[in-house]
Design a protein around this motif. Structure first.
Motif, short mmCIF file in Angstrom:
data_model
loop_
_atom_site.label_atom_id
_atom_site.label_comp_id
_atom_site.label_asym_id
_atom_site.label_seq_id
_atom_site.Cartn_x
_atom_site.Cartn_y
_atom_site.Cartn_z
N ILE A 66 38.29 40.70 20.73
CA ILE A 66 38.26 39.51 20.73
C ILE A 66 37.07 39.05 21.58
O ILE A 66 36.46 40.26 22.52
CB ILE A 66 39.65 39.17 22.16
N GLU A 67 36.44 38.21 21.40
CA GLU A 67 35.32 37.77 22.28
C GLU A 67 35.13 37.77 23.93
O GLU A 67 36.01 36.56 24.07
CB GLU A 67 33.95 36.37 20.96
N TRP A 68 34.77 38.26 24.22
CA TRP A 68 34.53 38.28 26.39
C TRP A 68 34.02 36.36 26.49
O TRP A 68 34.42 36.68 27.40
CB TRP A 68 33.44 39.56 26.64
N GLU A 69 33.06 36.30 25.97
CA GLU A 69 32.58 34.78 25.92
C GLU A 69 33.90 33.49 25.91
O GLU A 69 33.82 33.63 26.94
CB GLU A 69 31.69 34.59 25.39
N GLU A 70 34.52 33.49 25.50
CA GLU A 70 36.08 33.07 25.75
C GLU A 70 37.11 33.32 26.69
O GLU A 70 37.37 32.41 26.58
CB GLU A 70 37.23 33.51 24.09
N ILE A 71 36.93 34.02 27.51
CA ILE A 71 37.92 34.44 28.41
C ILE A 71 37.03 33.73 29.87
O ILE A 71 36.13 34.54 29.96
CB ILE A 71 38.24 36.37 28.46
N ILE A 72 38.45 33.00 30.38
CA ILE A 72 37.48 32.56 31.73
C ILE A 72 38.92 33.49 33.14
O ILE A 72 38.41 33.69 33.96
CB ILE A 72 38.07 31.40 31.77
N GLU A 73 39.46 34.08 32.85
CA GLU A 73 40.13 34.65 33.58
C GLU A 73 40.71 36.25 32.44
O GLU A 73 41.42 36.26 32.20
CB GLU A 73 41.57 33.91 34.21
N VAL A 74 41.10 37.45 34.07
CA VAL A 74 41.61 38.63 33.33
C VAL A 74 42.49 39.38 34.66
O VAL A 74 41.84 39.28 35.74
CB VAL A 74 40.69 39.07 33.20
N TYR A 75 43.61 39.80 34.51
CA TYR A 75 44.45 40.29 35.13
C TYR A 75 45.03 41.61 34.78
O TYR A 75 45.14 41.79 33.64
CB TYR A 75 45.50 39.50 35.67
N SER A 76 44.51 42.63 35.63
CA SER A 76 44.80 44.14 35.67
C SER A 76 45.64 45.15 36.32
O SER A 76 44.68 44.48 37.64
CB SER A 76 43.68 44.35 34.41
N LYS A 77 46.36 46.03 36.45
CA LYS A 77 46.33 47.14 37.58
C LYS A 77 46.26 47.80 37.24
O LYS A 77 45.87 49.16 37.73
CB LYS A 77 48.44 47.18 37.73
N GLN A 78 44.83 48.59 35.77
CA GLN A 78 44.37 49.44 36.08
C GLN A 78 43.26 50.17 36.16
O GLN A 78 42.22 48.78 37.04
CB GLN A 78 44.21 49.87 34.44
N ASN A 79 42.44 51.62 36.27
CA ASN A 79 41.69 51.42 37.32
C ASN A 79 40.21 51.56 35.59
O ASN A 79 40.53 52.09 34.84
CB ASN A 79 41.64 52.48 37.69
N TYR A 80 39.58 51.15 35.96
CA TYR A 80 38.03 51.10 34.46
C TYR A 80 36.73 51.32 35.59
O TYR A 80 36.20 51.47 36.69
CB TYR A 80 38.35 49.50 34.18
N LEU A 81 35.95 52.14 34.07
CA LEU A 81 34.40 52.58 34.68
C LEU A 81 33.79 51.12 34.58
O LEU A 81 33.84 49.99 33.41
CB LEU A 81 33.82 53.67 33.94
N ILE A 82 33.07 50.05 35.81
CA ILE A 82 32.25 48.44 35.25
C ILE A 82 31.04 48.81 34.94
O ILE A 82 30.75 49.51 35.93
CB ILE A 82 32.88 48.08 36.04
N SER A 83 30.41 48.23 34.87
CA SER A 83 28.85 47.94 34.40
C SER A 83 28.54 46.66 34.84
O SER A 83 29.19 45.96 33.82
CB SER A 83 27.90 48.73 33.23
N LEU A 84 27.86 45.96 35.72
CA LEU A 84 26.90 44.99 35.65
C LEU A 84 26.11 44.55 34.71
O LEU A 84 24.95 45.79 34.63
CB LEU A 84 27.27 44.42 37.15
N GLN A 85 25.42 43.39 35.03
CA GLN A 85 24.56 43.21 34.52
C GLN A 85 23.05 43.39 35.80
O GLN A 85 22.24 43.83 35.08
CB GLN A 85 23.81 41.04 34.31
N SER A 86 23.48 43.53 36.92
CA SER A 86 23.01 44.28 37.33
C SER A 86 21.92 45.76 37.95
O SER A 86 21.45 45.62 38.33
CB SER A 86 22.92 43.71 39.10
#
Length: 337
Positions: A58-78
């Motif tokens: 799924i294209e990320w830009e089409e999503i406005i809300e996301v809910y999860s109980k899992q742990n993730y490795l996350i990278s931000l634009q900054s």
């Protein structure tokens, strides 16, 4: 009594199903999908559901809300990298519950990458392989090749390896062979800086190279890092050891190096990648080498793809009898993990 028992059983089954499907996505058109969110990379999110044999992309830009109980490795634009859970606080906003830094609210489009953070080795591994073969009756021209990659991503570092081989033969002409490989390691730093350490080798009959081993290390930074592209610059020092298939003596030398890398991946199923590295000589004054790579990949169903690549090597002080320039145009069909 039997109807009540059946109703309770159905409720329990439904509850267990909902508990198993803990993750959910809300789209801009208000549609909802429930399943297990696996990852988001290069603007594409993968989610597994019980009602499909394969993952949805799924294209990320089409999503406005996301809910999860899992742990993730996350990278931000900054350039910030976090470990934690992601849940929307409001449409277009995501609250990251970081294990190390507490809660952090960001816009959806500020997240450029995330993947499930599991302890098993295989969940962090990626791989691809493609092969090609061509035959021309005239002069009995035969050419074959293989291209493969292997990658691993952890919370604070990543490692990648690649191997390429091309062989060509035809009547009345000496066979040619070009073989190269590489291993790269990146240690991620704050604000999208990173420390790159690389090893590569090249064996090339066109340039009379039995083997060229190249060790580099330096500092790099992503100038642009979004959901549809990244552009990075890096520079440092390089140590080169060259052994030739001619009578030329083995050479050891130091060089500076400056490289740039551009990846565009929000073009439908098309991915474009380019890397340029230049090596001004330090111990060999006046020498200048450069490497250029360009790859285009088009994704097909079932994780297959077609790919075209162009590689150019230049050395203004090539050994006597060798060509200063060598290039390869390669196409192939492959599969990735």
């Amino acid at each position: 009594m039997k109807k009540l028992t059946l109703l309770i059983a159905l409720c329990l089954i439904s509850f267990q199903y909902l508990m198993a499907q803990e993750d959910s996505l809300v789209f801009k058109n208000k549609n909802i999908i429930v399943g297990e969110i696996k990852s988001m990379d290069k603007g594409i999110l993968k989610i597994e559901t019980d009602y499909s044999d394969s993952d949805f992309t799924i294209e990320w830009e089409e999503i406005i809300e996301v809910y999860s109980k899992q742990n993730y490795l996350i990278s931000l634009q900054s350039g910030k990298r976090l470990n934690g859970k992601i849940n929307s606080s409001s449409p277009g906003k995501v609250l990251i519950n970081s294990v190390e830094q507490g809660d952090l609210e960001v816009n959806v489009d500020e997240i450029v990458f995330f993947t499930t953070y599991e302890d098993d080795f295989w969940s962090r591994l990626s791989a691809s392989v493609d092969i090609n073969y061509s035959f021309t009756k005239a002069n009995n021209l035969k050419q074959s090749g293989i291209t493969s990659t292997l990658g691993y991503v952890a919370s604070k570092w990543s490692a990648n390896a690649g191997y390429n081989l091309i062989r060509s033969s035809q009547d009345d002409v000496e066979p040619t062979r070009r073989e190269d490989g590489n291993f790269s390691f990146k240690k991620f730093l704050p604000k999208d800086f990173y420390i790159p350490v690389n090893y590569s080798f090249l064996s090339n009959t066109e340039q009379l190279l039995d083997i060229r081993s190249n060790f580099t290390g330096g500092i790099g930074k992503y100038i642009l890092h979004t959901n549809n592209a990244y552009f990075g610059l890096e520079g440092g020092a390089s140590y080169v050891k060259e052994r030739y298939s001619s009578d030329a003596p083995t050479q050891n030398s130091w060089e500076a190096y400056l490289g740039s890398e551009l990846n565009l991946y929000d073009i439908g199923d098309l991915n474009l990648y380019s890397r340029v590295v230049i090596y001004p000589g330090i111990t060999e004054k006046g020498r200048f080498r450069s490497d250029f790579n360009f790859n285009a990949k088009y994704d097909l169903p079932l994780d297959f793809y077609i790919k075209a690549g162009f590689t150019l090597n230049f050395d203004n002080q090539a050994v006597e009898g060798a060509s200063s320039t060598d290039y390869v145009l390669q196409t192939g069909f492959g599969w990735e993990l």
